[in-house]
Design a protein around this motif. Structure first.
Motif, short mmCIF file in Angstrom:
data_model
loop_
_atom_site.label_atom_id
_atom_site.label_comp_id
_atom_site.label_asym_id
_atom_site.label_seq_id
_atom_site.Cartn_x
_atom_site.Cartn_y
_atom_site.Cartn_z
N ALA A 123 -62.52 15.56 7.58
CA ALA A 123 -61.21 15.33 7.43
C ALA A 123 -60.42 15.40 8.74
O ALA A 123 -60.70 16.38 9.52
CB ALA A 123 -60.33 16.35 6.49
N VAL A 124 -59.78 14.28 8.91
CA VAL A 124 -58.94 14.13 10.40
C VAL A 124 -57.58 13.74 10.05
O VAL A 124 -57.46 12.76 9.38
CB VAL A 124 -59.61 13.10 11.37
N SER A 125 -56.70 14.65 10.42
CA SER A 125 -55.14 14.26 10.35
C SER A 125 -54.85 13.22 11.38
O SER A 125 -55.35 12.93 12.40
CB SER A 125 -54.29 15.46 10.30
N ARG A 126 -53.46 12.62 11.09
CA ARG A 126 -52.95 11.59 12.06
C ARG A 126 -52.57 12.45 13.46
O ARG A 126 -52.54 11.88 14.50
CB ARG A 126 -51.71 11.16 11.45
N GLU A 127 -52.29 13.73 13.24
CA GLU A 127 -51.71 14.33 14.38
C GLU A 127 -53.00 14.50 15.19
O GLU A 127 -52.97 14.53 16.41
CB GLU A 127 -51.00 15.80 14.07
N ALA A 128 -54.00 14.98 14.75
CA ALA A 128 -55.35 15.22 15.34
C ALA A 128 -55.93 13.93 16.13
O ALA A 128 -56.20 13.73 17.09
CB ALA A 128 -56.37 15.75 14.45
#
Length: 435
Positions: free
Chosen positions: A281-286
Motif C-alpha cells: 500500500a502506498v499513499s498519495r503523500e508517500a
C-alpha cells in the motif's frame, strides 16, 4: 577479507566479461539459502530510464514506510552505489563481509564442480545484493535488470511486479538487432499472474510485451495510455501535474530534469499505485514525498561554475536523443561536448543527435578496457564539420573542454556512464583540494 580484498576479487572477475544464463546465479542462491525469496521484489527492465524509474519507485516505497532495497548498475564512482537499504549505501565493512561469503561459496561450488564456469562480476554482485538485502531485513527490493532480461542474473527473483521502460537498440551483439528481438528478451522478466507496467514503447515492442503478458496471464498497464502529464521547470526542479486512473497529483516536485524523466515519473507512480494489488500500500503523500526526495546522479546533473557542467549518462541512441531534446530547449552558444564511448557502441548513433547542439567535441578515454579509441570519434566529428580533438587522460580532457567553452559556456559530459563517473570523481577531488 577486508574492503580492499573484496574490491580486488570483484575487479578480477571483470576479465570474464558477459555471460548469459541463470545456472551460476541459481547455484549461488541455492547455496546461500535462497535469500532472494525472503522479501518481495520488483524488476525494472528496459533500454533507457530503468535506473531513474527504479530510483523514483524505491524512494516512494521508502516514504510509504517499507524497508527498501535498491540494486542498480553500473556505479559511477564507488561500487557501493550499486546497492542500498533504506536509502543508505552498503558500508565498506558490510561489502567485505557479503563478498567474502559469496566468494567462499563460489570457490566451494567450483571445487565440487557444481559451477561449471567461474561466476562473472555481475553474477557475484547480484548474489551479494540478494544476501545483503536479506541480512538487512528488506521488505521490498527494487532491482534494475542489467542487460536484456531473459538470462540476466536478476531474473532469478520471484518478482511481484515487472516494469519495462523504453526499449531501443542497444547491445545488439547480445540481444538482437531488431526492436522485436530486444523486447522479447526484456519481456522474459514477466512473471505468471503478476502485473506488468510499461512506459512509452514503440508499436513493435509493445506487441511483443503484450503477447508475453497474455501468455503469462499477467495484467498489463500502459502508462502512456493511462496517464496525462504537464510539467514546467522551476528553480532547477520540474513541477509536474500527473493524472492517473487512481488520482490527480498536483505540483509533484521532480528533482530530475528532462521530458524523459517526466515519463519515468509517470511509470514509477503508476507502479506504486498498482503495487497495492500485490500487498504494497502506498499513499498519495508517500508518492509526493518520495518523488521529491529522489536522488539519482549524472542524469542531466547540473554543476555550477564558470563554465558550468551538465553531466549525463547518455550512452546509447535513445539516451542521446533524450539529451539532445533537452539541449535544444536550452540556449547556450558556447557549449562543448566532453565525450567517450565503449567499443561496442555506434559513434553516429550516439554522437549524431548531439552535434547540432555543441560547437566542439573533446573526445577522451576513461580507464576501462572496453573504451573506444577517442581518435575514431574525432575523425567522425571532423568529417561532419565539427571542431574536435582527442585528449587523454580525462582530467586533461576536462580542462581543455572548459577552456574551449570559456567562462560563459557549458561543458556537456556524455557518451559513457564510466566517463560521467570519472568526471564526478575529478570534481570531488577538486573540491577536496581547495583550502
Amino acid at each position: 577479507m577486508n574492503h580492499a580484498d573484496a574490491m580486488t576479487y570483484l575487479l578480477n572477475l571483470e576479465r570474464l566479461g558477459i555471460k548469459f544464463g541463470l545456472e551460476n546465479i541459481e547455484g549461488l542462491a541455492e547455496e546461500l539459502g535462497r535469500p532472494e525469496r525472503s522479501y518481495r521484489s520488483i524488476l525494472v527492465a528496459g533500454t533507457n530510464g530503468k535506473g531513474s524509474t527504479a530510483a523514483l519507485l524505491e524512494s516512494v516505497l521508502r516514504s510509504a514506510g517499507y524497508c527498501t532495497g535498491r540494486y542498480t548498475s553500473p556505479h559511477l564512482v564507488r561500487w557501493e552505489e550499486r546497492m542500498m537499504v533504506a536509502g543508505e549505501l552498503i558500508s565498506a565493512e558490510e561489502l567485505a563481509s557479503v563478498v567474502e561469503r559469496v566468494s567462499d561459496i563460489a570457490t566451494r561450488l567450483r571445487s565440487r564442480e557444481k559451477l561449471l564456469t567461474e561466476p562473472t562480476f555481475f553474477e557475484v554482485t547480484t548474489a551479494c545484493a540478494f544476501e545483503f538485502f536479506r541480512r538487512k531485513g528488506v521488505e521490498v527490493a527494487v532491482l534494475e535488470v542489467g542487460m536484456g532480461g531473459r538470462w540476466d542474473a536478476t531474473n532469478l527473483v520471484p518478482a511481484s511486479m515487472t516494469i519495462i521502460t523504453r526499449i531501443g537498440l542497444d547491445h545488439e551483439r547480445f540481444l538482437g538487432d531488431t526492436l522485436e528481438a530486444i523486447a522479447s528478451e526484456k519481456a522474459a522478466t514477466i512473471k505468471p499472474g503478476c502485473p506488468v507496467v510499461v512506459g512509452a514503447l514503440s508499436r513493435e515492442a509493445l506487441e511483443v510485451v503484450r503477447a508475453q503478458a497474455e501468455r503469462q496471464g499477467s495484467p498489463l498497464f500502459e502508462t502512456q495510455k493511462e496517464t496525462r502529464v504537464e510539467a514546467e521547470t522551476v528553480h532547477g526542479n520540474q513541477k509536474v501535474r500527473l493524472v492517473t486512473p487512481e488520482a490527480v497529483y498536483e505540483e509533484l516536485l521532480l528533482p530530475l530534469l528532462g521530458a524523459h524523466q517526466v515519463e519515468n515519473l509517470a511509470v514509477a507512480v503508476r507502479a506504486a499505485e498498482i503495487a497495492s494489488s500485490v500487498g504494497l500500500a502506498v499513499s498519495r503523500e508517500a508518492v509526493r514525498s518520495g518523488v521529491a526526495d529522489t536522488q539519482w546522479e549524472a542524469r542531466l546533473e547540473k554543476v555550477g561554475g564558470r563554465p558550468s557542467l551538465l553531466i549525463d549518462s547518455a550512452h546509447n541512441p535513445l539516451g542521446a536523443a533524450a539529451l539532445a531534446r533537452y539541449l535544444a530547449s536550452q540556449s547556450n552558444h558556447r557549449r562543448v561536448l566532453l565525450f567517450a564511448l565503449m567499443d561496442d557502441k555506434s559513434i553516429p548513433g550516439i554522437l549524431e543527435p548531439l552535434v547540432p547542439h555543441v560547437r566542439a567535441v573533446v573526445a577522451t578515454r576513461p580507464p576501462n578496457r572496453r573504451a573506444k579509441d577517442p581518435q575514431s570519434v574525432v575523425d567522425w566529428a571532423i568529417e561532419k564539420g565539427l571542431a574536435a580533438e582527442a585528449i587523454e587522460p580525462t582530467d586533461r580532457a576536462l580542462a581543455r573542454a572548459r577552456e574551449l567553452a570559456g567562462e560563459e559556456g557549458e561543458v556537456v559530459v556524455a557518451g559513457s556512464t564510466f566517463l560521467a563517473g570519472e568526471v564526478k570523481q575529478i570534481l570531488a577531488e577538486e573540491v577536496g583540494s581547495r583550502p
